[in-house]
Enzyme design. Structure first.
Site, PDB file in Angstrom:
ATOM      1  N   THR A 127       0.865  -1.164   0.045  1.00 47.14           N
ATOM      2  CA  THR A 127      -0.003   0.158  -0.012  1.00 47.14           C
ATOM      3  C   THR A 127       0.582   1.268   0.106  1.00 47.14           C
ATOM      4  OG1 THR A 127      -0.002  -0.182   2.318  1.00 47.14           O
ATOM      5  CG2 THR A 127      -1.860  -1.007   1.169  1.00 47.14           C
ATOM      6  N   GLU A 128       2.014   1.036   0.301  1.00 43.72           N
ATOM      7  CA  GLU A 128       2.874   2.324   0.459  1.00 43.72           C
ATOM      8  C   GLU A 128       3.012   3.284  -0.818  1.00 43.72           C
ATOM      9  OE1 GLU A 128       5.190  -1.202   2.525  1.00 43.72           O
ATOM     10  OE2 GLU A 128       3.825  -0.785   0.672  1.00 43.72           O
ATOM     11  N   VAL A 129       2.958   2.837  -2.013  1.00 48.74           N
ATOM     12  CA  VAL A 129       3.105   3.718  -2.997  1.00 48.74           C
ATOM     13  C   VAL A 129       2.074   4.651  -3.273  1.00 48.74           C
ATOM     14  CG1 VAL A 129       2.163   2.191  -4.666  1.00 48.74           C
ATOM     15  CG2 VAL A 129       3.907   3.638  -5.513  1.00 48.74           C
ATOM     16  N   LEU A 131       0.470   6.153  -1.084  1.00 48.65           N
ATOM     17  CA  LEU A 131       0.671   7.255   0.092  1.00 48.65           C
ATOM     18  C   LEU A 131       1.818   8.103  -0.176  1.00 48.65           C
ATOM     19  CD1 LEU A 131      -0.049   4.805   3.127  1.00 48.65           C
ATOM     20  CD2 LEU A 131      -1.615   6.423   1.827  1.00 48.65           C
TER      21      LEU A 131
END
Length: 246
Positions: A127-129, A131
Site C-alpha cells: 500500500t505504500e506507493v 501514500l
C-alpha cells in the site's frame, strides 16, 4: 497486573508455534511485538527439542506493517530490518501461515520466512506507493523470494491480490492445506541438515540485506519526512483521494 503477551508460544511435536496476538492494531510490528517475537525466535533456536518455527496470527490480519504511532518514522524501518535479518539468520526454518490481510511491512515479514503458506482469506497489498512512500525495507526479501517482474507490478501499483496470485508469483510457497505435509517433512529432517540447508537457501537474502538494508532504511525515513507522504497519509486517514490520484 501484567500486560498480555503480544506473541504467544507453545511447542507442538518439535515445532515452536509463535502466534502474533495483537489484533487491536492488526498485529502491527511495534518495538514491543518485535521484541517478544525476537525473544521467542532466540528461544526456539536454543532449544534442541525444536526442529522448526511456525509463525501464525490471531484476528483477520496477519500483519499490517510497522507501528508508526508507537515507534515513529525513524525507528520503524530499522526494527523491520532487524526482524528480517533475525529470521534469515536463524539456524532453524521458519514457516509462516497467513489467513488474513497482509499489508506493507507485513509482506516483508512474510517473505522473510522460509516457507510461507496462506489460506483463502488472505489478501496482499503493498500500500505504500499510494501514500507517497515505497516498500523500501519490505522489498529486501520480496525481491529475492518472489518473481521480480510480478513483484514490480504490485510494488508500483499498490493493487491487492489473492493467495492464488501470491503462490503464482512465488511470494507464498503454497496454499495452507500443504501445511501438515510441510511440518511433517521438517519433523523428519536432521537438525544439522536443516541448518546447513537453510544457510544455502538464505544466502541471496543475507547478501541483499548486507548490501542494501542501510540505504533502503534511509530511503524509507526520507520518504516519510516528505510533504508528499504527509499529504498521502492525511488523505488516507480522512478517507479521501490524494491530489495525485486520477
Amino acid at each position: 497486573m501484567t500486560d498480555a503477551p503480544l506473541v504467544r508460544r507453545h511447542t507442538d511435536r518439535a515445532i515452536a508455534v509463535l502466534t502474533l496476538d495483537s489484533p487491536r492494531n492488526r498485529n502491527a510490528l511495534s518495538a514491543a511485538l518485535i521484541g517478544e517475537l525476537t525473544e521467542a525466535l532466540d528461544a526456539a533456536e536454543a532449544d534442541p527439542g525444536v526442529r522448526a518455527v511456525l509463525l501464525t496470527h490471531t484476528g483477520n490480519t496477519f500483519c499490517a506493517g510497522a507501528d508508526l504511532k508507537a515507534d515513529g518514522i525513524h525507528r520503524g524501518p530499522q526494527l523491520l530490518v532487524d526482524l528480517i535479518t533475525r529470521i534469515a539468520t536463524l539456524a532453524k526454518p521458519v514457516v509462516a501461515r497467513a489467513d488474513g490481510h497482509v499489508r506493507a511491512g507485513g509482506l516483508g515479514l512474510l517473505a522473510a520466512c522460509d516457507i510461507p503458506v496462506a489460506g483463502a482469506a488472505a489478501t496482499f497489498a503493498f500500500t505504500e506507493v499510494r501514500l507517497g512512500l515505497a516498500a523500501s525495507v519490505a522489498s529486501l526479501p520480496v525481491l529475492v523470494r518472489a518473481d521480480p517482474r510480478a513483484a514490480a507490478r504490485y510494488l508500483l501499483t499498490g493493487e491487492a491480490f489473492d493467495t492464488a496470485e501470491a503462490v503464482r508469483i512465488g511470494l507464498v510457497t503454497a496454499w495452507d492445506d500443504a501445511l501438515d505435509g510441510i511440518l511433517a517433512g521438517l519433523r523428519a529432517s536432521s537438525p544439522q541438515g536443516l541448518a546447513a540447508t537453510k544457510e544455502i537457501t538464505t544466502a541471496l537474502l543475507r547478501e541483499r540485506i548486507a548490501g542494501a538494508a542501510d540505504g533502503l532504511r534511509q530511503q524509507s525515513i526520507r520518504l516519510f519526512e516528505s510533504a508528499e507522504a504527509a499529504e498521502g497519509i492525511r488523505a488516507a486517514l480522512e478517507r479521501r483521494d490524494p491530489p495525485w490520484a486520477q
